[in-house]
Scaffold this motif. Structure first.
Motif, PDB file in Angstrom:
ATOM      1  N   LEU A 109       0.809  -1.121   0.101  1.00  0.00           N
ATOM      2  CA  LEU A 109       0.000   0.169   0.080  1.00  0.00           C
ATOM      3  C   LEU A 109       0.872   1.130   0.001  1.00  0.00           C
ATOM      4  CD1 LEU A 109      -3.276   0.437   1.753  1.00  0.00           C
ATOM      5  CD2 LEU A 109      -1.780   2.388   1.861  1.00  0.00           C
ATOM      6  N   LEU A 110       0.755   2.134  -1.011  1.00  0.00           N
ATOM      7  CA  LEU A 110       1.409   3.427  -1.121  1.00  0.00           C
ATOM      8  C   LEU A 110       0.441   4.508  -0.449  1.00  0.00           C
ATOM      9  CD1 LEU A 110       2.649   3.145  -4.742  1.00  0.00           C
ATOM     10  CD2 LEU A 110       3.989   2.645  -2.599  1.00  0.00           C
ATOM     11  N   ALA A 111       1.014   5.303   0.401  1.00  0.00           N
ATOM     12  CA  ALA A 111       0.226   6.321   1.031  1.00  0.00           C
ATOM     13  C   ALA A 111       1.083   7.622   1.061  1.00  0.00           C
ATOM     14  CB  ALA A 111      -0.227   6.037   2.366  1.00  0.00           C
ATOM     15  N   GLY A 112       0.435   8.505   0.386  1.00  0.00           N
ATOM     16  CA  GLY A 112       0.827  10.115   0.445  1.00  0.00           C
ATOM     17  C   GLY A 112      -0.481  11.014   0.881  1.00  0.00           C
ATOM     18  N   GLY A 113      -0.132  12.402   0.651  1.00  0.00           N
ATOM     19  CA  GLY A 113      -0.836  13.520   1.082  1.00  0.00           C
ATOM     20  C   GLY A 113      -2.092  13.416   0.284  1.00  0.00           C
ATOM     21  N   GLN A 114      -1.917  12.964  -1.066  1.00  0.00           N
ATOM     22  CA  GLN A 114      -3.113  13.223  -1.787  1.00  0.00           C
ATOM     23  C   GLN A 114      -3.730  11.984  -2.443  1.00  0.00           C
ATOM     24  OE1 GLN A 114      -1.518  15.483  -5.065  1.00  0.00           O
ATOM     25  NE2 GLN A 114      -0.997  17.311  -3.761  1.00  0.00           N
ATOM     26  N   ARG A 115      -3.109  10.643  -2.066  1.00  0.00           N
ATOM     27  CA  ARG A 115      -3.815   9.502  -2.666  1.00  0.00           C
ATOM     28  C   ARG A 115      -3.091   8.476  -2.250  1.00  0.00           C
ATOM     29  NH1 ARG A 115      -0.717  11.694  -6.699  1.00  0.00           N
ATOM     30  NH2 ARG A 115      -2.723  12.747  -7.736  1.00  0.00           N
TER      31      ARG A 115
END
Length: 165
Positions: free
Chosen positions: A63-69
């Motif tokens: 799972l890739l998680a960032g501030g926009q998606r």
């Protein structure tokens, strides 16, 4: 969630049509998601990136998680491809899910067809096709023809069919 699909041969304009429809639905206040089926392998990752390296090392999911998606990549391995219903169950609730591909599934669809491409019509083989969106007249079809270049008319048709009008 209401579900509506698009079927047609590669290059017919399915993706372009959907790309034009999404803002129309959004302007009407609808939340829209999309599921696209591909017969070809695909990869969201690039060799050398951390997430790619984790998958290559054998992680079942990354799972890739960032501030926009965020994005969840699940490796199927020997598992069968999940059905459309299984994929729909993974989506967050929205008003309308558009589906590109999945010709054989039991959802209402529009056939996207360009006679100049030389492909036969699909509606004889797939009973859930409700209309044909085409850039030219279509001979020998009992289905209504929608102008492929009139995105508003196609959107209106879908909204009526799904009960979202």
């Amino acid at each position: 969630m209401k579900v509506f699909g698009f079927a047609g041969y590669s290059g017919a304009g399915k993706t372009t049509l959907i790309e034009r429809l999404i803002p129309i639905f959004r302007a009407r206040g609808l939340r829209v998601s999309l599921i696209k089926h591909t017969h070809h392998g695909f990869d969201l990752d690039r060799p050398g990136k951390d997430s790619y390296r984790f998958r290559e090392a054998g992680a079942s999911e990354v799972l890739l998680a960032g501030g926009q998606r965020w994005a969840l990549m699940h490796e199927l391995g020997d598992e069968p491809e999940p059905s459309l219903q299984e994929q729909l169950a993974r989506l967050a609730p929205v008003d309308l899910v558009l589906v590109e591909g999945f010709r054989n599934t039991d959802i209402p669809k529009i056939e996207v067809h360009r006679p100049a491409a030389g492909h036969p019509l699909l509606h004889e083989f797939f009973p859930n096709l409700l209309a044909i969106a085409s850039d030219m007249a279509v001979a020998h079809s009992p289905l209504p023809r929608l102008d492929l270049n009139d995105s508003q008319a196609v959107a209106d048709f879908i909204l009526v069919q799904t009960g979202l009008a």
